[in-house]
Design an enzyme around this catalytic site. Structure first.
Site, short mmCIF file in Angstrom:
data_model
loop_
_atom_site.label_atom_id
_atom_site.label_comp_id
_atom_site.label_asym_id
_atom_site.label_seq_id
_atom_site.Cartn_x
_atom_site.Cartn_y
_atom_site.Cartn_z
CG HIS A 27 -4.16 1.26 -4.06
ND1 HIS A 27 -3.54 1.17 -2.87
CD2 HIS A 27 -5.19 0.23 -3.96
CE1 HIS A 27 -4.31 0.36 -2.02
NE2 HIS A 27 -5.34 -0.37 -2.92
NE ARG A 55 -2.89 -3.41 -1.41
CZ ARG A 55 -2.64 -4.17 -0.57
NH1 ARG A 55 -1.44 -4.43 -0.58
NH2 ARG A 55 -3.63 -4.72 0.11
CE LYS A 112 -6.35 -0.62 4.84
NZ LYS A 112 -7.40 -0.74 3.98
CG HIS A 114 -6.56 -8.31 0.90
ND1 HIS A 114 -6.72 -8.75 -0.36
CD2 HIS A 114 -6.40 -6.95 1.01
CE1 HIS A 114 -6.53 -7.79 -1.13
NE2 HIS A 114 -6.33 -6.38 -0.24
NE ARG A 152 -3.52 -2.22 2.87
CZ ARG A 152 -3.41 -3.23 3.41
NH1 ARG A 152 -2.21 -3.67 3.94
NH2 ARG A 152 -4.18 -4.24 3.31
CE1 TYR A 209 -6.18 -5.84 -6.88
CE2 TYR A 209 -6.21 -7.30 -4.89
CZ TYR A 209 -6.38 -5.86 -5.49
OH TYR A 209 -6.06 -4.74 -4.89
#
Length: 295
Positions: A240, A243, A169, A266, A145, A275
């Site tokens: 982004h 990514r 995150k 994730h 990210r 994706y």
């Protein structure tokens, strides 16, 4: 109250008091099942929050589901929460949403050739160009990210092992591979640019501006736009995008979905599955072009 007991009570309410058909009940139950699969740690009604519903709804939209399916699940969850509130089991209202819409297109993904052009756009005769080249290569090689790239610390990089330790995150830590090109240009940046700086303010960060300070998101966003224009890329892209390209290109080359999920950091695999939709779309487009050319 245990979640299973709450669901059972709600099912009885649907059948007996509302008089709905068993098929309708099954649809409600299926929608609630998806909600609790997304939140496996919620085992008691005291774990339920109104904001969870909105987070789940946004997740469903991002995963590529049809808007009708997302809205149906939202309606089911609101009904369930309303029942729990009326029974004084919880006191959590679902916040109102303003103009939440499903994106009308999948995330932009460049071809491998376009990525190559973008990565080669920085001018390696300049210090900024060497740094930017290292940043672009690192982002594409590791699927970071933007915030993870800009917050990379010197201590997070193991050049010998070719590994980066990323703090993503929720302060979650993961290890991701560093490609040979990324490693080559990080070394070039450190040796030819960073070590020659007279004054470094933010010493712990890898990528710095000419004043020795941590780079901003705005700088990197503008840089991506500049390099895209130089590379002749007409699609609207952002940092982004690299990514997205990282994930899509891996899947197109038969990478395991779970591995890609891990590399991207994730929490839920459904987020990674978007994706697969991009990948399929690109393959179908290539197939259509081939067929048209061979008619």
């Amino acid at each position: 109250m245990d979640i299973n007991d709450a669901l059972e009570n709600y099912s009885q309410y649907i059948l007996v008091e509302k008089g709905l058909q068993p098929l309708t009940l099954k649809n409600y139950q299926d929608d609630l099942k998806m909600f609790f699969l997304y939140y496996p740690s919620k085992r008691d009604t005291s774990d339920l929050y109104g904001t969870d519903v909105l987070d789940f709804f946004r997740h469903e939209l991002a995963s590529g589901l049809s808007i009708s399916t997302c809205l149906r699940r939202l309606s089911s969850l609101k009904s369930f929460y309303s029942f729990l509130n009326e029974e004084n089991i919880i006191h959590e209202e679902v916040p109102e949403m303003e103009a939440i819409k499903r994106p009308d297109h999948l995330p932009t993904c460049l071809s491998i050739e376009e990525v190559e052009e973008l990565l080669n756009a920085p001018d390696l005769d300049t210090k900024d160009g060497i740094r930017d080249k290292a940043m672009l290569e690192t982002m594409y090689a590791s699927g970071l990210r933007v915030s993870e790239l800009l917050n990379l610390e010197m201590s997070n990089i193991n050049l010998n092992a070719g590994i980066i330790i990323v703090h993503g995150k929720g302060a979650k830590e993961r290890k991701v591979p560093l490609g040979d090109f990324a490693k080559e240009y990080i070394v070039k940046y450190i040796e030819e640019v960073r070590k020659g700086m007279k004054h470094i303010v933010d010493k712990k960060y890898l990528f710095l501006n000419k004043y020795g300070k941590q780079l901003s998101r705005q700088y990197f966003f503008k840089s991506i736009k500049k390099y895209a224009a130089k590379a002749g890329i007409t699609a609207s892209i952002s940092p982004h995008t690299l990514r997205h390209c990282f994930a899509t290109h891996l899947l197109e080359n038969k990478a395991d979905l779970r591995v890609v999920q891990e590399l991207l950091g994730h929490t839920n695999i459904a987020t990674t599955e978007i994706y697969t939709h991009i990948s399929t779309k690109r393959i179908l487009n290539a197939y259509d072009t081939y067929m048209k050319g061979n008619k």
